[in-house]
Design a protein around this motif. Structure first.
Motif, mmCIF file in Angstrom:
data_model
loop_
_atom_site.group_PDB
_atom_site.id
_atom_site.type_symbol
_atom_site.label_atom_id
_atom_site.label_comp_id
_atom_site.label_asym_id
_atom_site.label_seq_id
_atom_site.Cartn_x
_atom_site.Cartn_y
_atom_site.Cartn_z
ATOM 1 N N LEU A 185 4.326 7.288 -4.591
ATOM 2 C CA LEU A 185 4.860 8.641 -4.672
ATOM 3 C C LEU A 185 4.310 9.418 -3.485
ATOM 4 N N GLY A 186 5.170 9.695 -2.516
ATOM 5 C CA GLY A 186 4.700 10.322 -1.288
ATOM 6 C C GLY A 186 3.695 9.424 -0.589
ATOM 7 N N GLU A 187 2.501 9.943 -0.340
ATOM 8 C CA GLU A 187 1.437 9.165 0.301
ATOM 9 C C GLU A 187 0.534 8.473 -0.710
ATOM 10 N N GLN A 188 0.791 8.695 -2.012
ATOM 11 C CA GLN A 188 -0.050 8.081 -3.042
ATOM 12 C C GLN A 188 0.483 6.698 -3.404
ATOM 13 N N ILE A 189 -0.370 5.688 -3.312
ATOM 14 C CA ILE A 189 0.008 4.332 -3.711
ATOM 15 C C ILE A 189 -0.458 4.119 -5.152
ATOM 16 N N TRP A 190 0.517 3.910 -6.048
ATOM 17 C CA TRP A 190 0.185 3.740 -7.459
ATOM 18 C C TRP A 190 0.069 2.269 -7.857
ATOM 19 N N PHE A 191 0.726 1.408 -7.126
ATOM 20 C CA PHE A 191 0.615 -0.029 -7.402
ATOM 21 C C PHE A 191 0.861 -0.790 -6.115
ATOM 22 N N GLN A 192 -0.020 -1.751 -5.849
ATOM 23 C CA GLN A 192 0.120 -2.568 -4.639
ATOM 24 C C GLN A 192 -0.746 -3.805 -4.790
ATOM 25 N N ALA A 193 -0.229 -4.951 -4.377
ATOM 26 C CA ALA A 193 -0.979 -6.216 -4.359
ATOM 27 C C ALA A 193 -1.631 -6.516 -5.698
ATOM 28 N N GLY A 194 -0.885 -6.286 -6.792
ATOM 29 C CA GLY A 194 -1.380 -6.641 -8.114
ATOM 30 C C GLY A 194 -2.337 -5.638 -8.728
ATOM 31 N N ARG A 195 -2.647 -4.566 -8.041
ATOM 32 C CA ARG A 195 -3.579 -3.577 -8.566
ATOM 33 C C ARG A 195 -2.888 -2.217 -8.635
#
Length: 332
Positions: free
Chosen positions: A31-41
């Protein structure tokens, strides 16, 4: 944004992934610059500041309306929670129901309380999971108006899940059509409904007239194509010999006189729905029926021969076709 698709296609699952209640096998949620999920985390739901209204509202049955809203304001001091909850009740025109528990509220009133609770904590995004599906027509129309008003006021993304085509058309700024765990097309409601990129999207958005044709010959002004045993003209030229296309029922009309662009067929189905008659016409050499609406069909009967005029300026060729089911790896 409206997520549109048939039941079981994965809409609610996708919404729960955005909310952090489920994790995808792979991919990224941002969401925008916030990463909420990536590479299983992924981050926890409370870290995402989600406003979430589930299909059946998710209200606490032992709490009254004001307490339900206050429950979302745990970051505030107790006195401020109650004041803020009262303000949201007033905003939703529910102040007289502050002490009513969910079982004492109508479906529309419960929906307003659930929406107020989702928005009271000033979320970064609002997620709505088929919020109007259990409501009567008048209540639903009232809540459509409320959501449209809130949408203008709120400076946050809103994702609405529905399988209701009319609901999607009314509320969406952008529409994503989903099927078997895949997003098939994204665009404005008008572009998706008038120019579906494939057969499955056309079916989901209610397009009844979907045909296969072959290019018979090409000229400087366009092409002649087959429709069953008869011929139509196109101003554009398809890129391949055999192609799929669609045309709205409103672009097919009963012709009063024969011409080179008029096709002949027989009425296979005939029914009055509201002010119009719905006709399905069988053309020679075709298994698919041609669907159209006609205002005055009281004099018509099954088996009657009709002449049909196709407004081919409204015909749309599919950009590509959906892969066969065995090649679809994502699951709903």
């Amino acid at each position: 944004m409206v997520l549109l698709g048939p039941s079981g296609c994965g809409k609610s699952t996708l919404l729960r992934m955005v909310a952090g209640l489920q994790h995808p096998a792979k991919g990224e949620i941002r969401l925008g610059e916030q990463i909420w999920f990536q590479a299983g985390r992924g981050s926890k739901p409370q870290q995402r500041r989600i406003g979430y209204v589930p299909q059946h509202y998710g209200l606490f049955p032992h709490m009254n309306a004001q307490m339900n809203i206050a429950a979302a304001l745990h970051a505030l001091p107790a006195a401020e929670r109650q004041l803020e909850a009262k303000q949201w009740l007033a905003r939703m025109q529910l102040q007289q129901y502050a002490n009513h528990k969910p079982a004492e509220l109508s479906g529309g009133q419960q929906q307003r309380v659930a929406l107020a609770r989702a928005l009271a904590a000033q979320p970064s995004i609002l997620l709505l999971d088929e919020p109007f599906s259990a409501l009567d027509h008048l209540t639903r129309a009232d809540l459509y108006m409320l959501l449209a008003e809130l949408k203008q006021e709120l400076n946050i993304p809103i994702i609405l899940v529905t399988h209701n085509l009319e609901e999607a058309r009314l509320l969406a700024d952008k529409m994503a059509v989903m099927y078997q765990g895949r997003i098939l097309q994204v665009g404005t409601p008008a572009s998706v409904m008038q120019q579906p990129n494939q057969r499955q999207v056309a079916t989901i958005v209610g397009m009844q007239n979907i045909f296969n044709s072959q290019v018979l010959d090409v000229s400087a002004t366009g092409a002649r194509i087959s429709l069953g045993d008869q011929v139509l003209s196109l101003a554009t030229t398809p890129q391949r010999g055999t192609f799929s296309w669609c045309i709205p029922a409103s672009a097919v009309t009963v012709a009063s006189e024969a011409s080179s662009e008029v096709l002949h067929g027989q009425i296979a189905r005939l029914a009055r729905l509201g002010d119009d008659w719905q006709l399905a016409v069988s053309l020679p050499g075709m298994t698919e029926l041609v669907h159209l609406r006609h205002r005055n069909a009281e004099h018509m009967h099954i088996g009657q021969t009709l002449m049909l005029d196709f407004d081919m300026t409204r015909a749309h060729m599919f950009a590509h076709e959906l892969p066969k089911p065995e090649s679809v790896k994502a699951k709903a």
